[in-house]
Design a protein around this motif. Structure first.
Motif, PDB file in Angstrom:
ATOM      1  N   GLY A  73     -22.467  -9.314  16.737  1.00 46.36           N
ATOM      2  CA  GLY A  73     -21.804  -9.701  15.369  1.00 46.36           C
ATOM      3  C   GLY A  73     -20.031  -8.987  15.022  1.00 46.36           C
ATOM      4  N   ASP A  74     -19.561  -8.009  15.820  1.00 48.46           N
ATOM      5  CA  ASP A  74     -18.007  -7.264  16.564  1.00 48.46           C
ATOM      6  C   ASP A  74     -17.564  -8.513  15.981  1.00 48.46           C
ATOM      7  N   ASP A  75     -16.848  -8.849  15.255  1.00 43.54           N
ATOM      8  CA  ASP A  75     -15.967  -9.817  15.550  1.00 43.54           C
ATOM      9  C   ASP A  75     -14.299  -9.025  14.466  1.00 43.54           C
ATOM     10  N   PRO A  76     -13.690  -8.402  15.458  1.00 37.74           N
ATOM     11  CA  PRO A  76     -12.285  -7.603  14.951  1.00 37.74           C
ATOM     12  C   PRO A  76     -11.409  -8.495  14.522  1.00 37.74           C
ATOM     13  N   GLY A  77     -10.531  -8.357  13.658  1.00 38.76           N
ATOM     14  CA  GLY A  77      -8.991  -9.237  13.351  1.00 38.76           C
ATOM     15  C   GLY A  77      -8.145  -9.469  14.090  1.00 38.76           C
ATOM     16  N   ASN A  78      -6.550  -9.690  13.496  1.00 40.92           N
ATOM     17  CA  ASN A  78      -5.847  -9.427  15.055  1.00 40.92           C
ATOM     18  C   ASN A  78      -5.082  -8.208  14.684  1.00 40.92           C
ATOM     19  N   GLY A  79      -4.561  -7.341  15.354  1.00 43.45           N
ATOM     20  CA  GLY A  79      -3.892  -5.947  15.253  1.00 43.45           C
ATOM     21  C   GLY A  79      -2.694  -6.296  14.769  1.00 43.45           C
ATOM     22  N   LEU A  80      -2.177  -4.850  13.943  1.00 43.21           N
ATOM     23  CA  LEU A  80      -1.446  -5.208  13.202  1.00 43.21           C
ATOM     24  C   LEU A  80       0.125  -4.673  14.231  1.00 43.21           C
ATOM     25  N   SER A  81       1.064  -5.266  13.943  1.00 40.72           N
ATOM     26  CA  SER A  81       2.684  -5.107  13.960  1.00 40.72           C
ATOM     27  C   SER A  81       3.247  -3.114  14.044  1.00 40.72           C
ATOM     28  N   VAL A  82       3.939  -3.067  14.789  1.00 43.39           N
ATOM     29  CA  VAL A  82       4.333  -2.156  14.622  1.00 43.39           C
ATOM     30  C   VAL A  82       5.398  -1.534  13.179  1.00 43.39           C
ATOM     31  N   ILE A  83       5.719  -2.709  12.661  1.00 44.82           N
ATOM     32  CA  ILE A  83       6.477  -2.544  11.271  1.00 44.82           C
ATOM     33  C   ILE A  83       5.627  -3.007   9.954  1.00 44.82           C
ATOM     34  N   GLU A  84       4.114  -3.170  10.459  1.00 45.64           N
ATOM     35  CA  GLU A  84       3.421  -3.515   9.218  1.00 45.64           C
ATOM     36  C   GLU A  84       2.501  -2.246   9.752  1.00 45.64           C
TER      37      GLU A  84
ATOM     38  N   LEU B 138       3.491   0.946  10.226  1.00 47.82           N
ATOM     39  CA  LEU B 138       4.807   1.782   9.793  1.00 47.82           C
ATOM     40  C   LEU B 138       4.714   1.962   7.970  1.00 47.82           C
ATOM     41  N   GLY B 139       4.932   0.517   7.626  1.00 48.21           N
ATOM     42  CA  GLY B 139       4.789  -0.119   6.143  1.00 48.21           C
ATOM     43  C   GLY B 139       3.479   0.598   5.708  1.00 48.21           C
ATOM     44  N   LEU B 140       2.467  -0.210   6.274  1.00 48.60           N
ATOM     45  CA  LEU B 140       1.238   0.446   5.249  1.00 48.60           C
ATOM     46  C   LEU B 140       0.958   1.851   5.857  1.00 48.60           C
ATOM     47  N   TYR B 141       1.190   2.906   6.451  1.00 43.88           N
ATOM     48  CA  TYR B 141       1.071   4.348   7.005  1.00 43.88           C
ATOM     49  C   TYR B 141       2.160   5.657   6.431  1.00 43.88           C
ATOM     50  N   VAL B 142       3.430   4.755   6.575  1.00 47.27           N
ATOM     51  CA  VAL B 142       4.124   5.486   6.245  1.00 47.27           C
ATOM     52  C   VAL B 142       4.651   5.427   5.060  1.00 47.27           C
ATOM     53  N   ALA B 143       5.847   3.835   4.962  1.00 52.20           N
ATOM     54  CA  ALA B 143       6.119   3.970   3.569  1.00 52.20           C
ATOM     55  C   ALA B 143       5.555   3.857   2.505  1.00 52.20           C
ATOM     56  N   LEU B 144       4.401   3.190   2.703  1.00 51.66           N
ATOM     57  CA  LEU B 144       3.578   3.335   1.232  1.00 51.66           C
ATOM     58  C   LEU B 144       3.225   3.953   0.981  1.00 51.66           C
ATOM     59  N   PRO B 145       2.337   5.364   1.681  1.00 48.29           N
ATOM     60  CA  PRO B 145       2.736   6.759   0.990  1.00 48.29           C
ATOM     61  C   PRO B 145       3.078   7.279   0.569  1.00 48.29           C
ATOM     62  N   ILE B 146       4.566   7.037   0.978  1.00 45.61           N
ATOM     63  CA  ILE B 146       6.087   7.522   0.647  1.00 45.61           C
ATOM     64  C   ILE B 146       6.355   7.340  -0.686  1.00 45.61           C
ATOM     65  N   ALA B 147       6.370   5.815  -0.889  1.00 42.03           N
ATOM     66  CA  ALA B 147       6.334   5.443  -2.050  1.00 42.03           C
ATOM     67  C   ALA B 147       5.818   5.504  -2.951  1.00 42.03           C
ATOM     68  N   LEU B 148       4.470   5.732  -3.107  1.00 37.74           N
ATOM     69  CA  LEU B 148       3.289   6.232  -3.979  1.00 37.74           C
ATOM     70  C   LEU B 148       3.831   7.293  -4.858  1.00 37.74           C
ATOM     71  N   PHE B 149       3.848   8.095  -3.426  1.00 40.68           N
ATOM     72  CA  PHE B 149       4.096   9.785  -3.732  1.00 40.68           C
ATOM     73  C   PHE B 149       5.892  10.060  -4.524  1.00 40.68           C
ATOM     74  N   ALA B 150       6.817   8.993  -4.273  1.00 38.37           N
ATOM     75  CA  ALA B 150       7.593   8.764  -4.995  1.00 38.37           C
ATOM     76  C   ALA B 150       7.434   7.996  -6.493  1.00 38.37           C
ATOM     77  N   ILE B 151       6.790   7.555  -6.611  1.00 34.54           N
ATOM     78  CA  ILE B 151       6.450   6.532  -8.074  1.00 34.54           C
ATOM     79  C   ILE B 151       5.820   7.395  -8.529  1.00 34.54           C
ATOM     80  N   ILE B 152       4.623   8.425  -8.411  1.00 31.06           N
ATOM     81  CA  ILE B 152       3.244   9.346  -8.919  1.00 31.06           C
ATOM     82  C   ILE B 152       4.661  10.726  -9.574  1.00 31.06           C
ATOM     83  N   ALA B 153       5.535  10.906  -8.565  1.00 29.88           N
ATOM     84  CA  ALA B 153       6.396  12.450  -8.895  1.00 29.88           C
ATOM     85  C   ALA B 153       6.915  11.779  -9.787  1.00 29.88           C
ATOM     86  N   GLY B 154       8.000  10.826  -9.865  1.00 25.43           N
ATOM     87  CA  GLY B 154       8.775   9.778 -11.291  1.00 25.43           C
ATOM     88  C   GLY B 154       7.721   9.400 -12.187  1.00 25.43           C
ATOM     89  N   LEU B 155       7.192   9.461 -12.112  1.00 28.52           N
ATOM     90  CA  LEU B 155       6.909   9.197 -13.641  1.00 28.52           C
ATOM     91  C   LEU B 155       6.123  10.595 -14.609  1.00 28.52           C
TER      92      LEU B 155
END
Length: 87
Positions: free
Chosen positions: A35-46, A48-65
């Motif tokens: 029953g294991d059905d893995p989806g497509n893998g993420l690209s390098v850009i996706e 980096l965006g998900l695990y690097v850029a998004l947390p930095i952006a969320l941190f900046a938004i919260i710190a700014g608020l």
């Protein structure tokens, strides 16, 4: 006395780490489960965006608020730093 406690803590940490490494078997990760059905893998850009850029952006938004909505600068305590002393 401190050396004995440090040695005991180090031995406990090393033993716990060793047991965790032995109990987890990465070789089983190659075997597919039913029953294991893995989806497509993420690209390098996706990735980096998900695990690097998004947390930095969320941190900046919260710190700014927090900085914008901080009201403690309106309140001044009567300390020697805030009192004008004219001699």
């Amino acid at each position: 006395m401190d050396k004995k406690n440090a040695l005991r803590a180090g031995a406990l940490a090393a033993g716990t780490t060793l047991m965790m490494l032995l109990m987890s078997s990465p070789a089983l990760a190659l075997t597919r489960d039913d029953g294991d059905d893995p989806g497509n893998g993420l690209s390098v850009i996706e990735t980096l965006g998900l695990y690097v850029a998004l947390p930095i952006a969320l941190f900046a938004i919260i710190a700014g608020l927090v900085m914008v909505l901080d009201r403690s600068h309106d309140r001044q305590d009567s300390t020697s730093r805030n009192i004008d002393v004219k001699a």
